[in-house]
Design a protein around this motif. Structure first.
Motif, PDB file in Angstrom:
ATOM      1  N   GLN A  20       0.825  -1.210   0.000  1.00 55.69           N
ATOM      2  CA  GLN A  20       0.000   0.000   0.000  1.00 55.69           C
ATOM      3  C   GLN A  20       0.858   1.259   0.000  1.00 55.69           C
ATOM      4  OE1 GLN A  20      -2.563  -0.597   3.340  1.00 55.69           O
ATOM      5  NE2 GLN A  20      -3.658  -2.254   2.341  1.00 55.69           N
ATOM      6  N   ALA A  21       2.093   1.111  -0.453  1.00 55.05           N
ATOM      7  CA  ALA A  21       3.001   2.256  -0.503  1.00 55.05           C
ATOM      8  C   ALA A  21       2.978   2.880  -1.897  1.00 55.05           C
ATOM      9  CB  ALA A  21       4.417   1.816  -0.154  1.00 55.05           C
ATOM     10  N   ASN A  22       3.305   4.157  -1.940  1.00 59.55           N
ATOM     11  CA  ASN A  22       3.428   4.844  -3.232  1.00 59.55           C
ATOM     12  C   ASN A  22       4.832   4.611  -3.793  1.00 59.55           C
ATOM     13  OD1 ASN A  22       5.138   6.673  -1.876  1.00 59.55           O
ATOM     14  ND2 ASN A  22       3.488   8.144  -1.552  1.00 59.55           N
ATOM     15  N   SER A  23       5.162   5.288  -4.882  1.00 60.41           N
ATOM     16  CA  SER A  23       6.464   5.084  -5.534  1.00 60.41           C
ATOM     17  C   SER A  23       7.641   5.536  -4.675  1.00 60.41           C
ATOM     18  CB  SER A  23       6.494   5.816  -6.880  1.00 60.41           C
ATOM     19  OG  SER A  23       6.336   7.210  -6.684  1.00 60.41           O
ATOM     20  N   GLU A  56       6.205   5.594   0.774  1.00 63.21           N
ATOM     21  CA  GLU A  56       5.358   6.140   1.843  1.00 63.21           C
ATOM     22  C   GLU A  56       3.937   5.604   1.672  1.00 63.21           C
ATOM     23  OE1 GLU A  56       7.900  10.277   1.690  1.00 63.21           O
ATOM     24  OE2 GLU A  56       6.120  10.002   0.466  1.00 63.21           O
ATOM     25  N   HIS A 110       0.360   5.278   0.660  1.00 61.86           N
ATOM     26  CA  HIS A 110      -0.396   5.875  -0.445  1.00 61.86           C
ATOM     27  C   HIS A 110      -1.581   6.676   0.098  1.00 61.86           C
ATOM     28  CE1 HIS A 110      -3.072   6.099  -3.923  1.00 61.86           C
ATOM     29  NE2 HIS A 110      -1.984   5.916  -4.657  1.00 61.86           N
TER      30      HIS A 110
END
Length: 154
Positions: free
Chosen positions: A57-60, A63, A65
């Motif tokens: 559930q992390a962004n690129s 961190e 999302h």
């Protein structure tokens, strides 16, 4: 910069402590498991929910999302809206407004308060903080209370 504590002793301990990962303050919710949501405290028109960090559930940047943060706030504000009798009510979200303040990483803790409860509509506001106290997001929302039907044989 001084950070506010993420523990809220003024919110009663959850009577649902130790519930299964697919339960959320006494109600079945498979998404609670998928999002690693754990209801920590509920009562007196307030709720506190922890979302465990999951790399999926992390962004690129690695961190949490923004969509996951939105889900955390939606669930926490909804819990506060039914905190007066959590086992007797479900809710449906009418609207939700979010303000992202800072990036979040690691476990996130959301707290919310029901500001006004009518016969069928409740209004709540809340925030998300990182474990170090950093403010990550703010939200307000309105929710329709839905009475739960007693289980057959109850």
């Amino acid at each position: 910069m001084q950070h506010q504590s993420t523990t809220h002793d003024n919110i009663p301990a959850s009577p649902f402590a130790g519930e299964a990962p697919d339960m959320f303050f006494g109600l079945p919710m498979a998404m609670a498991r998928a999002m690693a949501l754990r209801g920590e405290r509920i009562g007196d028109d307030r709720a506190q929910v922890r979302m465990g960090f999951q790399a999926t559930q992390a962004n690129s940047r690695g961190e949490v999302h923004g969509g996951a943060i939105a889900t955390l706030l939606d669930c926490t504000l909804a819990a506060a809206a039914r905190a007066h009798d959590p086992a007797a009510h479900g809710v449906a979200t009418i609207d939700l407004t979010l303000h992202y303040v800072a990036a979040g990483s690691g476990d996130l803790i959301a707290t919310a308060r029901c500001e006004r409860r009518g016969r069928s509509i409740s209004f709540a506001r809340g925030e998300v903080r990182a474990e170090d106290g950093t403010l990550v997001a703010l939200a307000t929302g309105s929710f329709k209370l839905i009475a739960r039907q007693p289980a057959a044989g109850s």
